[in-house]
Motif scaffolding. Structure first.
Motif, PDB file in Angstrom:
ATOM      1  N   THR A  86       0.829  -1.201   0.000  1.00 21.78           N
ATOM      2  CA  THR A  86       0.000   0.000   0.000  1.00 21.78           C
ATOM      3  C   THR A  86       0.862   1.250   0.000  1.00 21.78           C
ATOM      4  O   THR A  86       1.831   1.350   0.751  1.00 21.78           O
ATOM      5  N   SER A  87       0.499   2.213  -0.842  1.00 27.53           N
ATOM      6  CA  SER A  87       1.254   3.457  -0.916  1.00 27.53           C
ATOM      7  C   SER A  87       1.050   4.263   0.356  1.00 27.53           C
ATOM      8  O   SER A  87      -0.050   4.288   0.911  1.00 27.53           O
ATOM      9  N   PRO A  88       2.105   4.920   0.856  1.00 31.57           N
ATOM     10  CA  PRO A  88       1.935   5.761   2.044  1.00 31.57           C
ATOM     11  C   PRO A  88       1.017   6.938   1.729  1.00 31.57           C
ATOM     12  O   PRO A  88       0.999   7.456   0.616  1.00 31.57           O
ATOM     13  N   ARG A  89       0.242   7.341   2.721  1.00 32.18           N
ATOM     14  CA  ARG A  89      -0.701   8.437   2.520  1.00 32.18           C
ATOM     15  C   ARG A  89       0.036   9.771   2.490  1.00 32.18           C
ATOM     16  O   ARG A  89       0.961  10.008   3.263  1.00 32.18           O
ATOM     17  N   THR A  90      -0.390  10.646   1.600  1.00 33.08           N
ATOM     18  CA  THR A  90       0.184  11.985   1.495  1.00 33.08           C
ATOM     19  C   THR A  90      -0.103  12.776   2.768  1.00 33.08           C
ATOM     20  O   THR A  90      -1.177  12.664   3.355  1.00 33.08           O
ATOM     21  N   ASN A 135      -4.670  13.250  -4.606  1.00 25.68           N
ATOM     22  CA  ASN A 135      -3.678  13.751  -3.655  1.00 25.68           C
ATOM     23  C   ASN A 135      -2.623  14.625  -4.332  1.00 25.68           C
ATOM     24  O   ASN A 135      -1.693  15.101  -3.680  1.00 25.68           O
ATOM     25  N   ALA A 136      -2.768  14.846  -5.637  1.00 21.60           N
ATOM     26  CA  ALA A 136      -1.898  15.781  -6.349  1.00 21.60           C
ATOM     27  C   ALA A 136      -2.522  17.169  -6.235  1.00 21.60           C
ATOM     28  O   ALA A 136      -3.630  17.388  -6.744  1.00 21.60           O
ATOM     29  N   ALA A 189      -6.108  18.379  -7.742  1.00 21.77           N
ATOM     30  CA  ALA A 189      -7.175  18.581  -6.759  1.00 21.77           C
ATOM     31  C   ALA A 189      -7.740  19.995  -6.859  1.00 21.77           C
ATOM     32  O   ALA A 189      -8.956  20.201  -6.766  1.00 21.77           O
ATOM     33  N   ALA A 190      -6.867  20.986  -7.062  1.00 23.81           N
ATOM     34  CA  ALA A 190      -7.333  22.371  -7.183  1.00 23.81           C
ATOM     35  C   ALA A 190      -8.233  22.530  -8.400  1.00 23.81           C
ATOM     36  O   ALA A 190      -9.243  23.245  -8.357  1.00 23.81           O
ATOM     37  N   PHE A 191      -7.886  21.854  -9.492  1.00 23.65           N
ATOM     38  CA  PHE A 191      -8.725  21.907 -10.688  1.00 23.65           C
ATOM     39  C   PHE A 191     -10.096  21.295 -10.403  1.00 23.65           C
ATOM     40  O   PHE A 191     -11.136  21.839 -10.808  1.00 23.65           O
ATOM     41  N   GLN A 192     -10.116  20.156  -9.699  1.00 21.17           N
ATOM     42  CA  GLN A 192     -11.379  19.490  -9.389  1.00 21.17           C
ATOM     43  C   GLN A 192     -12.256  20.361  -8.486  1.00 21.17           C
ATOM     44  O   GLN A 192     -13.468  20.481  -8.703  1.00 21.17           O
ATOM     45  N   VAL A 193     -11.650  20.965  -7.482  1.00 24.65           N
ATOM     46  CA  VAL A 193     -12.414  21.816  -6.564  1.00 24.65           C
ATOM     47  C   VAL A 193     -12.943  23.048  -7.290  1.00 24.65           C
ATOM     48  O   VAL A 193     -14.111  23.437  -7.131  1.00 24.65           O
ATOM     49  N   THR A 194     -12.094  23.667  -8.104  1.00 22.37           N
ATOM     50  CA  THR A 194     -12.495  24.881  -8.821  1.00 22.37           C
ATOM     51  C   THR A 194     -13.599  24.601  -9.830  1.00 22.37           C
ATOM     52  O   THR A 194     -14.526  25.405  -9.991  1.00 22.37           O
ATOM     53  N   ARG A 195     -13.507  23.470 -10.483  1.00 17.00           N
ATOM     54  CA  ARG A 195     -14.460  23.146 -11.551  1.00 17.00           C
ATOM     55  C   ARG A 195     -15.767  22.562 -11.005  1.00 17.00           C
ATOM     56  O   ARG A 195     -16.852  22.915 -11.475  1.00 17.00           O
ATOM     57  N   ARG A 196     -15.675  21.701 -10.010  1.00 17.83           N
ATOM     58  CA  ARG A 196     -16.853  20.937  -9.591  1.00 17.83           C
ATOM     59  C   ARG A 196     -17.491  21.416  -8.293  1.00 17.83           C
ATOM     60  O   ARG A 196     -18.707  21.285  -8.114  1.00 17.83           O
ATOM     61  N   LEU A 197     -16.695  21.956  -7.382  1.00 16.66           N
ATOM     62  CA  LEU A 197     -17.225  22.270  -6.057  1.00 16.66           C
ATOM     63  C   LEU A 197     -17.513  23.754  -5.845  1.00 16.66           C
ATOM     64  O   LEU A 197     -18.600  24.128  -5.380  1.00 16.66           O
ATOM     65  N   LEU A 198     -16.561  24.608  -6.170  1.00 17.20           N
ATOM     66  CA  LEU A 198     -16.720  26.028  -5.855  1.00 17.20           C
ATOM     67  C   LEU A 198     -17.946  26.675  -6.503  1.00 17.20           C
ATOM     68  O   LEU A 198     -18.622  27.481  -5.846  1.00 17.20           O
ATOM     69  N   PRO A 199     -18.285  26.368  -7.762  1.00 20.51           N
ATOM     70  CA  PRO A 199     -19.465  27.033  -8.347  1.00 20.51           C
ATOM     71  C   PRO A 199     -20.756  26.783  -7.566  1.00 20.51           C
ATOM     72  O   PRO A 199     -21.515  27.717  -7.291  1.00 20.51           O
ATOM     73  N   ARG A 200     -21.016  25.533  -7.198  1.00 20.83           N
ATOM     74  CA  ARG A 200     -22.263  25.271  -6.474  1.00 20.83           C
ATOM     75  C   ARG A 200     -22.181  25.745  -5.026  1.00 20.83           C
ATOM     76  O   ARG A 200     -23.196  26.118  -4.426  1.00 20.83           O
ATOM     77  N   LEU A 243      -9.663   4.376   3.323  1.00 18.23           N
ATOM     78  CA  LEU A 243      -9.551   3.260   2.377  1.00 18.23           C
ATOM     79  C   LEU A 243      -9.003   3.684   1.016  1.00 18.23           C
ATOM     80  O   LEU A 243      -8.788   2.832   0.144  1.00 18.23           O
ATOM     81  N   TYR A 244      -8.781   4.970   0.820  1.00 22.56           N
ATOM     82  CA  TYR A 244      -8.236   5.472  -0.447  1.00 22.56           C
ATOM     83  C   TYR A 244      -7.021   6.349  -0.136  1.00 22.56           C
ATOM     84  O   TYR A 244      -7.138   7.573  -0.014  1.00 22.56           O
ATOM     85  N   PRO A 245      -5.839   5.750  -0.002  1.00 29.43           N
ATOM     86  CA  PRO A 245      -4.661   6.516   0.435  1.00 29.43           C
ATOM     87  C   PRO A 245      -4.214   7.599  -0.540  1.00 29.43           C
ATOM     88  O   PRO A 245      -3.470   8.498  -0.155  1.00 29.43           O
ATOM     89  N   ARG A 246      -4.655   7.542  -1.779  1.00 26.16           N
ATOM     90  CA  ARG A 246      -4.254   8.555  -2.755  1.00 26.16           C
ATOM     91  C   ARG A 246      -5.341   9.610  -2.986  1.00 26.16           C
ATOM     92  O   ARG A 246      -5.302  10.329  -3.980  1.00 26.16           O
TER      93      ARG A 246
END
Length: 262
Positions: free
Chosen positions: A2-6, A114-115, A119-130, A79-82
Motif C-alpha cells: 500500500t502506498s503511504p498516505r500523502t 492527492n496531487a 485537486a485544485a482543478f477538481q475543486v475549482t471546476r466541480r465544487l466552488l461554483p455550487r 480506504l483510499y490513500p491517494r
C-alpha cells in the motif's frame, strides 16, 4: 504494498495556494475522537463526506479559508490513500440562522486526487461554483429575512361556531349555540336540523372523508363572514345533544328538515 498516505497538512497548504483568490490553510490534529465533531457538525454536505466524518475516526483535518467567508473542510478519504475529501462548511457569520438555509440545496463535497494541482482543478471546476451559489442564497436570505418569518396571529372574531364529535359518532352543534348568520352555511353544506335533538347534525352517510370536506367548506365560508369555527370532541361519556321541547327551527326555503316532532 500500500502506498503511504500523502501528508494532509502539506497537501492543504498546496491546495489553498492553487485555488482562485486568497486562500489560507488551518491544520489541526485531534487528540481525541470527539475533537472531530465540532467541524463535522458544520459540514454542508449530505453525501459521502458526511458519511465519512460520522462513521470513521479521523485523526486530523484542515480548514481552508477563502474569499467572502468561504470555508472548505479537508480530510483523508478512508480506504483510499491517494485521495482526500473536500467539502464546504456552513457559513457561521453573525445573523445566520437555521431558517436562512430553507430551500437551499446542500453543495456537498467531493473526493479529490492527492496531487494538489489536480485537486485544485477538481475543486475549482466541480465544487466552488455550487458552493458559491448556495452561499449567495443563504446570505441573501439573511439580508432579506433576518428574523424568522412567523405567521401572523389569527384575526379576532366576534362570533364562534363550535362543532362537536359526540360519543355516538354524531357530528353537529346544538341549535342554541349557532349564530344566526351561520345557519344558512350549515344547511348549504349538508347539515340537517333535528328538532327532537335541537341540533344541527351532519349525516354519517357522507362518510368520514365526505364529512371532513363539508366541515372544511363550512369553516371557509364562515371565516369569510368573520365567524370562527372550532372542532372538538365531546368529553368521554357525554351524551349527544339532549332532546328539547324547543320548537323546530324554520329551514330556508327549499331545504327539508330531517325530522319533525311526532
Amino acid at each position: 504494498m500500500t502506498s503511504p498516505r500523502t501528508d494532509l497538512a502539506a497537501f492543504a497548504v498546496e491546495l489553498a495556494a492553487r485555488l482562485p483568490g486568497p486562500w489560507t490553510s488551518e491544520y489541526q490534529r485531534h487528540a481525541r475522537y470527539a475533537d472531530q465533531f465540532p467541524l463535522a457538525e458544520q459540514l454542508w454536505d449530505l453525501g459521502h463526506v458526511d458519511h465519512i466524518v460520522s462513521q470513521y475516526v479521523l485523526n486530523h483535518d484542515a480548514v481552508l479559508h477563502g474569499p467572502d467567508s468561504q470555508r472548505l473542510y479537508v480530510t483523508d478519504r478512508p480506504l483510499y490513500p491517494r485521495q482526500f475529501v473536500v467539502a464546504p462548511l456552513e457559513p457561521d457569520g453573525d445573523g445566520i440562522c437555521p431558517h436562512h438555509f430553507a430551500g437551499v440545496q446542500e453543495p456537498n463535497g467531493i473526493a479529490v486526487s492527492n496531487a494538489p494541482a489536480r485537486a485544485a482543478f477538481q475543486v475549482t471546476r466541480r465544487l466552488l461554483p455550487r458552493y458559491e451559489q448556495a452561499l449567495h442564497r443563504v446570505l441573501r436570505n439573511a439580508a432579506t429575512e433576518p428574523e424568522l418569518p412567523h405567521r401572523p396571529a389569527p384575526p379576532q372574531v366576534a362570533q364562534t361556531l363550535t362543532l362537536t364529535y359526540y360519543s355516538d359518532g354524531a357530528l353537529g352543534v346544538p341549535y342554541e349555540s349557532v349564530p344566526a348568520e351561520a345557519r344558512l352555511a350549515l344547511y348549504a353544506h349538508g347539515f340537517q336540523y333535528h328538532p327532537h335533538q335541537a341540533a344541527f347534525l351532519l349525516p354519517a352517510a357522507y362518510g368520514e372523508d365526505g364529512r371532513a370536506l363539508r366541515v372544511q367548506a363550512v369553516a371557509q365560508q364562515l371565516a369569510a363572514q368573520g365567524i370562527g369555527v372550532n372542532l372538538r370532541a365531546a368529553p368521554q361519556g357525554a351524551a349527544p345533544p339532549a332532546t328539547s321541547a324547543r320548537p323546530a327551527a324554520p329551514a330556508p326555503a327549499g331545504v327539508s328538515v330531517a325530522a319533525r316532532h311526532r
